[in-house]
Design a protein around this motif. Structure first.
Motif, PDB file in Angstrom:
ATOM      1  N   TYR A   1     -14.336 -29.899  -8.524  1.00 57.77           N
ATOM      2  CA  TYR A   1     -14.967 -28.870  -9.351  1.00 57.77           C
ATOM      3  C   TYR A   1     -16.404 -29.253  -9.730  1.00 57.77           C
ATOM      4  O   TYR A   1     -17.282 -28.394  -9.790  1.00 57.77           O
ATOM      5  N   PHE A   2     -16.635 -30.551  -9.983  1.00 55.30           N
ATOM      6  CA  PHE A   2     -18.000 -30.996 -10.264  1.00 55.30           C
ATOM      7  C   PHE A   2     -18.877 -30.809  -9.033  1.00 55.30           C
ATOM      8  O   PHE A   2     -20.036 -30.399  -9.128  1.00 55.30           O
ATOM      9  N   GLN A   3     -18.322 -31.097  -7.864  1.00 61.58           N
ATOM     10  CA  GLN A   3     -19.091 -30.988  -6.620  1.00 61.58           C
ATOM     11  C   GLN A   3     -19.449 -29.549  -6.275  1.00 61.58           C
ATOM     12  O   GLN A   3     -20.388 -29.316  -5.521  1.00 61.58           O
ATOM     13  N   GLN A   4     -18.713 -28.597  -6.817  1.00 60.90           N
ATOM     14  CA  GLN A   4     -19.069 -27.200  -6.606  1.00 60.90           C
ATOM     15  C   GLN A   4     -20.350 -26.820  -7.358  1.00 60.90           C
ATOM     16  O   GLN A   4     -21.017 -25.849  -7.011  1.00 60.90           O
ATOM     17  N   LYS A   5     -20.690 -27.613  -8.371  1.00 62.71           N
ATOM     18  CA  LYS A   5     -21.871 -27.338  -9.196  1.00 62.71           C
ATOM     19  C   LYS A   5     -23.013 -28.329  -8.956  1.00 62.71           C
ATOM     20  O   LYS A   5     -24.180 -27.993  -9.146  1.00 62.71           O
ATOM     21  N   ILE A   6     -22.652 -29.561  -8.570  1.00 62.90           N
ATOM     22  CA  ILE A   6     -23.627 -30.650  -8.455  1.00 62.90           C
ATOM     23  C   ILE A   6     -23.391 -31.392  -7.140  1.00 62.90           C
ATOM     24  O   ILE A   6     -22.244 -31.749  -6.845  1.00 62.90           O
ATOM     25  N   PRO A   7     -24.427 -31.677  -6.361  1.00 63.19           N
ATOM     26  CA  PRO A   7     -24.231 -32.495  -5.159  1.00 63.19           C
ATOM     27  C   PRO A   7     -23.650 -33.855  -5.546  1.00 63.19           C
ATOM     28  O   PRO A   7     -24.137 -34.488  -6.493  1.00 63.19           O
ATOM     29  N   GLY A   8     -22.614 -34.277  -4.864  1.00 57.70           N
ATOM     30  CA  GLY A   8     -21.985 -35.527  -5.274  1.00 57.70           C
ATOM     31  C   GLY A   8     -21.222 -36.222  -4.177  1.00 57.70           C
ATOM     32  O   GLY A   8     -20.978 -35.659  -3.105  1.00 57.70           O
ATOM     33  N   VAL A   9     -20.827 -37.460  -4.477  1.00 61.50           N
ATOM     34  CA  VAL A   9     -20.075 -38.289  -3.531  1.00 61.50           C
ATOM     35  C   VAL A   9     -18.917 -38.955  -4.260  1.00 61.50           C
ATOM     36  O   VAL A   9     -19.076 -39.473  -5.369  1.00 61.50           O
ATOM     37  N   PHE A  10     -17.761 -38.928  -3.613  1.00 61.79           N
ATOM     38  CA  PHE A  10     -16.536 -39.513  -4.142  1.00 61.79           C
ATOM     39  C   PHE A  10     -16.113 -40.628  -3.186  1.00 61.79           C
ATOM     40  O   PHE A  10     -15.987 -40.405  -1.986  1.00 61.79           O
ATOM     41  N   PHE A  11     -15.906 -41.840  -3.721  1.00 64.62           N
ATOM     42  CA  PHE A  11     -15.609 -43.006  -2.905  1.00 64.62           C
ATOM     43  C   PHE A  11     -14.150 -43.442  -3.072  1.00 64.62           C
ATOM     44  O   PHE A  11     -13.551 -43.241  -4.126  1.00 64.62           O
ATOM     45  N   PHE A  12     -13.615 -44.096  -2.038  1.00 62.99           N
ATOM     46  CA  PHE A  12     -12.371 -44.846  -2.169  1.00 62.99           C
ATOM     47  C   PHE A  12     -12.761 -46.304  -2.389  1.00 62.99           C
ATOM     48  O   PHE A  12     -13.574 -46.855  -1.642  1.00 62.99           O
ATOM     49  N   LEU A  13     -12.189 -46.929  -3.407  1.00 63.45           N
ATOM     50  CA  LEU A  13     -12.452 -48.332  -3.714  1.00 63.45           C
ATOM     51  C   LEU A  13     -11.193 -49.139  -3.436  1.00 63.45           C
ATOM     52  O   LEU A  13     -10.120 -48.838  -3.971  1.00 63.45           O
ATOM     53  N   GLY A  14     -11.307 -50.171  -2.612  1.00 64.55           N
ATOM     54  CA  GLY A  14     -10.150 -50.995  -2.297  1.00 64.55           C
ATOM     55  C   GLY A  14      -9.613 -51.719  -3.511  1.00 64.55           C
ATOM     56  O   GLY A  14     -10.376 -52.267  -4.314  1.00 64.55           O
ATOM     57  N   GLY A  15      -8.274 -51.734  -3.640  1.00 65.66           N
ATOM     58  CA  GLY A  15      -7.652 -52.413  -4.767  1.00 65.66           C
ATOM     59  C   GLY A  15      -6.533 -53.356  -4.381  1.00 65.66           C
ATOM     60  O   GLY A  15      -5.939 -54.009  -5.231  1.00 65.66           O
ATOM     61  N   SER A  16      -6.232 -53.463  -3.081  1.00 68.90           N
ATOM     62  CA  SER A  16      -5.122 -54.297  -2.626  1.00 68.90           C
ATOM     63  C   SER A  16      -5.560 -55.736  -2.360  1.00 68.90           C
ATOM     64  O   SER A  16      -6.718 -56.005  -2.038  1.00 68.90           O
ATOM     65  N   ASN A  17      -4.607 -56.642  -2.480  1.00 66.30           N
ATOM     66  CA  ASN A  17      -4.789 -58.021  -2.048  1.00 66.30           C
ATOM     67  C   ASN A  17      -3.488 -58.414  -1.361  1.00 66.30           C
ATOM     68  O   ASN A  17      -2.530 -58.833  -2.009  1.00 66.30           O
ATOM     69  N   PHE A  18      -3.461 -58.231  -0.062  1.00 65.56           N
ATOM     70  CA  PHE A  18      -2.220 -58.408   0.686  1.00 65.56           C
ATOM     71  C   PHE A  18      -1.731 -59.852   0.661  1.00 65.56           C
ATOM     72  O   PHE A  18      -0.531 -60.108   0.714  1.00 65.56           O
ATOM     73  N   ASN A  19      -2.646 -60.806   0.559  1.00 66.84           N
ATOM     74  CA  ASN A  19      -2.251 -62.215   0.488  1.00 66.84           C
ATOM     75  C   ASN A  19      -1.490 -62.527  -0.790  1.00 66.84           C
ATOM     76  O   ASN A  19      -0.645 -63.421  -0.824  1.00 66.84           O
ATOM     77  N   LYS A  20      -1.800 -61.773  -1.845  1.00 61.83           N
ATOM     78  CA  LYS A  20      -1.112 -61.965  -3.130  1.00 61.83           C
ATOM     79  C   LYS A  20       0.025 -60.967  -3.330  1.00 61.83           C
ATOM     80  O   LYS A  20       0.644 -60.928  -4.393  1.00 61.83           O
ATOM     81  N   GLY A  21       0.276 -60.162  -2.315  1.00 67.46           N
ATOM     82  CA  GLY A  21       1.350 -59.171  -2.423  1.00 67.46           C
ATOM     83  C   GLY A  21       0.995 -57.971  -3.266  1.00 67.46           C
ATOM     84  O   GLY A  21       1.883 -57.225  -3.702  1.00 67.46           O
TER      85      GLY A  21
END
Length: 434
Positions: free
Chosen positions: A379-399
């Protein structure tokens, strides 16, 4: 004495010229390099505090529409940083305004506040104190990152060119908070040129992923109303035919297996990903009857916007071919939330900026679209040019696997450090660009 002064002056000039030549050889602007270096140092300095704040949010989650305690904490944190704060926007939302020391662009950063109504097993020691309510989607991480960005930039506000708006949005899980803020006059109070946001994901911590245009598949809920003349078995057979006729995926792929999004061979980061060009339909429709009507409902996820118009005609085609044309009353979409669509130009600029400041490869291109999830950042992007990111949160070595909305969802808190330093730097750069 004069000779000593002259000698010292020559020495200082020599050092200055030598330093400037060294920086020039590295193609680095002294002021800019220092600023991003400070951002990293400031991020490291406040990291432990941000982890504590995140854990406090995690222990005290609040559902959409009830973010009372969360609002109070965010408001006080921003006030302590010297920001202007407005809580009279919508619900329990918070708006923080940071004005730089020089004129420049206006950039907004958005973070969600609400938690999920679930009680999944949680591995962490700082478990939710509220039964049936959890931050099982990572919004606690998002808030900690946003507060961290605000603190880093506020401490260096005299060197900022422009204004930063921090939008802490309530009611994202119900998909009404962003629309509520906009409808309630948010943009009459602020006028951002650009807007950014993120969502923690199952990618490895330290990794950022983005793509231009759609980040998610288009989510629709279809409703088929028929005369209540079909038996239960006939209704089930009809839904299976609709599912089979509509569903589309490349041969051998299963894009509904969302856990494969991080698979290097078929996941989002691979050009041959299974998460592109598909239409997923719920295999099990909701079937109900009331009075003389039979209702069949299901969610579907389509990656290609141009094909959305063909869905209802195809359903009617299946119903007619099954011999139920005279029983059909209506076919319609009863839920059509917009999807996140990243501004193409800004996405390219953001990627180049982050890789220039930090390292090549910190940003990965997404080659597909995620099913099942969505975000009202749209909805914000319909009014304002914008970018939405995926941020990594996993640490497979630590499970640790940061698969949202799933049992065992766990986030490596190093993702907070990545989020704060990278996006503080991105905002700093965007503020000074015309």
């Amino acid at each position: 004495m004069k000779r000593l002064v002259l000698t010292l002056t020559c020495f200082i000039i020599s050092i200055s010229v030598s330093s400037a030549q060294e920086l020039k050889s590295k193609n680095v602007t002294p002021k800019k390099n220092l600023t991003h270096e400070v951002i990293q140092l400031e991020t490291d300095h406040i990291f432990k505090k941000l982890v504590e704040i995140r854990r406090d949010f995690h222990e005290n989650p609040e559902l959409a529409g009830h973010e009372i305690r969360t609002q109070k904490i965010i408001k006080q944190y921003l006030l302590d940083l010297g920001l202007e704060v407005d809580t009279n926007i919508y619900g329990h939302g918070v708006l923080g305004i940071l004005k730089g020391g020089q004129k420049g662009k206006k950039v907004a950063w958005r973070a969600e506040m609400d938690a999920l109504p679930n009680d999944y097993p949680d591995k962490v020691a700082f478990k939710s104190k509220r039964k049936g309510v959890q931050h099982g989607c990572g919004h606690d991480i998002h808030m900690a990152i946003a507060l961290g960005i605000a603190e880093v930039l506020a401490k260096n506000k005299n060197s900022l060119s422009g204004t930063v708006y921090f939008i802490f949005q309530p009611e994202e899980e119900t998909f009404i908070g962003a629309k509520g803020m906009l409808n309630n006059g948010l943009l009459s109070k602020i006028s951002p040129d650009e807007i950014y946001g993120l969502h923690v994901s199952a990618l490895p911590a330290g990794q950022i992923m983005v793509k231009p245009n759609e980040m998610f598949a288009y989510q629709k809920r279809i409703s088929i109303m028929l005369k209540n003349e079909l038996s239960d078995e006939e209704a089930k057979v009809l839904t299976k035919k609709i599912h089979s006729f509509l569903s589309r995926a490349s041969t051998g792929s299963k894009p509904w297996e969302i856990q494969k999004m991080v698979d290097p061979k078929i996941g989002l980061m691979n050009p041959g990903t299974i998460f592109r060009d598909y239409l997923i339909v719920d295999q099990n429709f909701t079937i109900s009857s009331k009075n003389d009507q039979l209702l069949l409902e299901a969610y579907l996820y389509e990656t290609d916007s141009s094909r959305l118009k063909d869905i209802i005609p195809k359903i009617k085609q299946v119903i007619a071919a099954s011999g139920y044309k005279d029983q059909l009353l209506s076919v319609s979409f009863i839920q059509e939330n917009p999807t996140v669509i990243n501004d193409k130009q800004l996405t390219g600029i953001a990627t180049e900026t982050l890789e220039h400041i930090y390292k090549k490869g910190i940003v990965t291109t997404a080659y597909g679209q995620i099913p099942f999830f969505n975000d009202d950042f749209a909805y914000f992007q319909q009014k304002i040019p914008g970018v939405f990111f995926f941020l990594g949160g996993s640490n497979f070595n630590k499970g640790m696997v940061a698969m949202n909305h799933s049992p065992g969802f766990e986030v490596d808190e190093e993702s907070i450090r990545t989020g704060v330093k990278c996006f503080s730097s991105l905002i700093l750069e965007r503020l000074s660009k015309n």
